[in-house]
Design a protein around this motif. Structure first.
Motif, PDB file in Angstrom:
ATOM      1  N   LYS A  25      20.374 -22.192  69.910  1.00 57.89           N
ATOM      2  CA  LYS A  25      19.508 -21.272  70.633  1.00 57.89           C
ATOM      3  C   LYS A  25      20.305 -20.404  71.600  1.00 57.89           C
ATOM      4  N   GLN A  26      21.548 -20.790  71.859  1.00 51.43           N
ATOM      5  CA  GLN A  26      22.397 -20.038  72.777  1.00 51.43           C
ATOM      6  C   GLN A  26      23.490 -19.250  72.067  1.00 51.43           C
ATOM      7  N   ILE A  27      23.616 -19.464  70.757  1.00 50.61           N
ATOM      8  CA  ILE A  27      24.614 -18.744  69.967  1.00 50.61           C
ATOM      9  C   ILE A  27      23.896 -17.863  68.953  1.00 50.61           C
ATOM     10  N   GLY A  28      24.197 -16.575  68.982  1.00 53.51           N
ATOM     11  CA  GLY A  28      23.710 -15.669  67.955  1.00 53.51           C
ATOM     12  C   GLY A  28      24.732 -15.629  66.825  1.00 53.51           C
ATOM     13  N   PHE A  29      24.311 -15.989  65.622  1.00 46.36           N
ATOM     14  CA  PHE A  29      25.240 -16.132  64.507  1.00 46.36           C
ATOM     15  C   PHE A  29      24.826 -15.210  63.372  1.00 46.36           C
ATOM     16  N   VAL A  30      25.712 -14.305  62.986  1.00 43.55           N
ATOM     17  CA  VAL A  30      25.466 -13.385  61.878  1.00 43.55           C
ATOM     18  C   VAL A  30      26.508 -13.660  60.810  1.00 43.55           C
ATOM     19  N   SER A  31      26.040 -14.083  59.639  1.00 38.90           N
ATOM     20  CA  SER A  31      26.957 -14.437  58.560  1.00 38.90           C
ATOM     21  C   SER A  31      26.249 -14.296  57.224  1.00 38.90           C
ATOM     22  N   ALA A  32      27.027 -14.357  56.143  1.00 37.68           N
ATOM     23  CA  ALA A  32      26.445 -14.304  54.798  1.00 37.68           C
ATOM     24  C   ALA A  32      25.520 -15.488  54.559  1.00 37.68           C
ATOM     25  N   SER A  33      25.864 -16.646  55.133  1.00 31.85           N
ATOM     26  CA  SER A  33      25.035 -17.830  54.928  1.00 31.85           C
ATOM     27  C   SER A  33      23.652 -17.648  55.538  1.00 31.85           C
ATOM     28  N   VAL A  34      23.570 -16.974  56.690  1.00 28.62           N
ATOM     29  CA  VAL A  34      22.269 -16.688  57.302  1.00 28.62           C
ATOM     30  C   VAL A  34      21.518 -15.665  56.457  1.00 28.62           C
ATOM     31  N   GLN A  35      22.208 -14.620  56.032  1.00 30.19           N
ATOM     32  CA  GLN A  35      21.574 -13.576  55.236  1.00 30.19           C
ATOM     33  C   GLN A  35      20.951 -14.146  53.965  1.00 30.19           C
ATOM     34  N   ASN A  36      21.628 -15.088  53.333  1.00 26.51           N
ATOM     35  CA  ASN A  36      21.136 -15.646  52.072  1.00 26.51           C
ATOM     36  C   ASN A  36      19.905 -16.529  52.246  1.00 26.51           C
ATOM     37  N   ARG A  37      19.624 -16.924  53.499  1.00 26.32           N
ATOM     38  CA  ARG A  37      18.479 -17.802  53.749  1.00 26.32           C
ATOM     39  C   ARG A  37      17.222 -17.044  54.181  1.00 26.32           C
ATOM     40  N   ILE A  38      17.343 -15.746  54.423  1.00 29.98           N
ATOM     41  CA  ILE A  38      16.194 -14.966  54.872  1.00 29.98           C
ATOM     42  C   ILE A  38      15.124 -14.939  53.782  1.00 29.98           C
ATOM     43  N   HIS A  39      13.872 -15.127  54.168  1.00 31.67           N
ATOM     44  CA  HIS A  39      12.772 -15.148  53.214  1.00 31.67           C
ATOM     45  C   HIS A  39      12.550 -13.756  52.602  1.00 31.67           C
ATOM     46  N   LYS A  40      12.411 -13.713  51.291  1.00 32.56           N
ATOM     47  CA  LYS A  40      12.282 -12.433  50.592  1.00 32.56           C
ATOM     48  C   LYS A  40      11.027 -11.669  50.985  1.00 32.56           C
ATOM     49  N   GLU A  41       9.970 -12.401  51.382  1.00 33.49           N
ATOM     50  CA  GLU A  41       8.708 -11.736  51.700  1.00 33.49           C
ATOM     51  C   GLU A  41       8.655 -11.200  53.122  1.00 33.49           C
ATOM     52  N   ASP A  42       9.691 -11.443  53.931  1.00 33.46           N
ATOM     53  CA  ASP A  42       9.696 -10.986  55.323  1.00 33.46           C
ATOM     54  C   ASP A  42      10.205  -9.552  55.424  1.00 33.46           C
ATOM     55  N   ASN A  43       9.563  -8.763  56.282  1.00 32.31           N
ATOM     56  CA  ASN A  43      10.089  -7.428  56.524  1.00 32.31           C
ATOM     57  C   ASN A  43      11.091  -7.473  57.674  1.00 32.31           C
ATOM     58  N   ALA A  44      11.731  -6.346  57.932  1.00 37.42           N
ATOM     59  CA  ALA A  44      12.802  -6.312  58.935  1.00 37.42           C
ATOM     60  C   ALA A  44      12.280  -6.709  60.315  1.00 37.42           C
ATOM     61  N   PHE A  45      11.083  -6.255  60.671  1.00 36.02           N
ATOM     62  CA  PHE A  45      10.504  -6.586  61.978  1.00 36.02           C
ATOM     63  C   PHE A  45      10.306  -8.097  62.113  1.00 36.02           C
ATOM     64  N   GLU A  46       9.796  -8.730  61.059  1.00 36.79           N
ATOM     65  CA  GLU A  46       9.569 -10.176  61.092  1.00 36.79           C
ATOM     66  C   GLU A  46      10.886 -10.941  61.192  1.00 36.79           C
ATOM     67  N   VAL A  47      11.912 -10.448  60.514  1.00 31.38           N
ATOM     68  CA  VAL A  47      13.218 -11.101  60.594  1.00 31.38           C
ATOM     69  C   VAL A  47      13.741 -11.062  62.025  1.00 31.38           C
TER      70      VAL A  47
END
Length: 258
Positions: free
Chosen positions: A77-99
Motif C-alpha cells: 500500500k506504500q509502494i507504487g509498482f508498475v511492471s509487465a506483471s501488473v499489466q498482465n493482471r488487469i481485468h479486460k472488462e475494466d476501463n482506464a478510469f476503473e483501473v
C-alpha cells in the motif's frame, strides 16, 4: 530510509541468484537501476515488494524490517509498482478510469465504491498524465504507451512513498517513449512526491532527475553511486564487457558500441 539492504542474498534451486547486495536509498532520492537481462533485476524488485524474502542478510523497506513484522500488505500500500506483471493482471472488462481508481485500494479490479474525493483524485491524475481523453475506453484497447500512463496514474493513487517503474518503455515507439519519460520527470520533480526507482537496461532512459544509479550484474552490485561518475565510457565498457562510448546530451547519457 526507503531501502536498506545489508549483505542480502537470495538462493533458488541450490544457487544464489542475488549475492551479498548492500544498498541504501534515502528519502527523496531517485535512482536508476541498470542491468542486462538476467542480471537479477526482477528478483531484486520481488524482494523490495516482499513477494519473496532474503535467504541471508538484513533488509528494511520503508522502515519495516523483513523477518520481524508481517509487512507484505503494508508495503504494497506504500509502494507504487508498475511492471509487465501488473499489466498482465488487469481485468479486460475494466476501463482506464476503473483501473486508476483501483489503485486507491491496492487491488486488481474495483471492488469498493469510490467516494467523490477518490474519483476527483483519479480524474486529476488522469489529466496530469495525459490519460483523461481515453478514461472511458477499455484498458485492453489502449496502446502500450497509454496503458503505461494509466498504470502510473494507478500507482500514484495511494500516495506511495516509493514508486517503482520496471522497464516502463518496453514496446514503445520513440515518441511514446519520450512522452512517458517526460511524465516520469514531472513526477520526480513534484514537491513531496515519491522516491522513484527506475529499472531499465537502456542507458538513454536515465533522466537528469536520477542522480544516483545502481549497476547490477550477475546478481551482484557492480557499482553504485553518483550517476555522472558511473556512466562513463570506461566504467560502462567494463560493466558490459565490451568497448562502448558514453556521450551526454541535454544532461542525458547515450551509449554506442565502439
Amino acid at each position: 530510509m526507503m531501502i536498506d539492504m545489508q549483505g542480502v542474498s537470495l538462493k533458488r534451486e541450490g544457487r544464489f541468484i542475488l549475492n551479498d547486495i548492500s544498498w541504501r536509498v534515502e528519502d527523496g532520492q531517485h535512482w536508476a537501476l541498470l542491468g542486462l537481462n538476467g542480471s537479477g533485476k526482477t528478483f531484486l524488485l520481488n524482494l523490495i515488494n516482499a513477494y519473496t524474502f532474503p535467504t541471508k542478510g538484513k533488509m528494511e523497506v520503508l522502515g519495516l524490517e523483513f523477518g520481524k513484522t508481517y509487512l507484505a500488505e503494508r508495503l504494497r500500500k506504500q509502494i507504487g509498482f508498475v511492471s509487465a506483471s501488473v499489466q498482465n493482471r488487469i481485468h479486460k472488462e475494466d476501463n482506464a478510469f476503473e483501473v486508476v481508481l483501483s489503485g486507491e485500494y491496492a487491488s486488481i479490479g474495483l471492488y469498493d465504491t469510490p467516494t467523490d474525493d477518490v474519483r476527483d483524485k483519479a480524474i486529476g491524475l488522469l489529466k496530469d498524465l495525459g490519460c483523461f481523453d481515453y478514461a472511458n475506453r477499455l484498458y485492453e484497447t489502449l496502446s502500450s504507451g497509454e496503458k503505461q500512463r494509466v498504470l502510473i496514474a494507478r500507482a500514484l493513487m495511494a500516495d506511495p512513498e516509493l514508486l517503482i517503474l520496471d522497464e516502463p518503455t518496453n514496446g514503445l515507439d520513440f515518441l511514446a517513449k519520450e512522452q512517458l519519460l517526460e511524465s516520469v520527470e514531472r513526477i520526480a520533480e513534484r514537491e513531496n512526491g515519491p522516491a522513484i526507482l527506475y529499472v531499465t537496461h537502456h542507458v538513454d532512459e536515465v533522466l537528469p532527475v536520477f542522480e544516483n544509479t545502481l549497476l547490477l550484474k550477475e546478481g551482484e552490485v557492480y557499482e553504485s553511486g553518483s550517476t555522472s561518475h558511473l556512466l562513463t565510457s570506461d566504467t560502462m565498457s567494463s560493466f558490459f564487457g565490451v568497448p562502448v562510448d558514453i556521450s551526454w546530451s541535454h544532461r542525458r547519457p547515450f551509449l554506442w558500441k565502439r
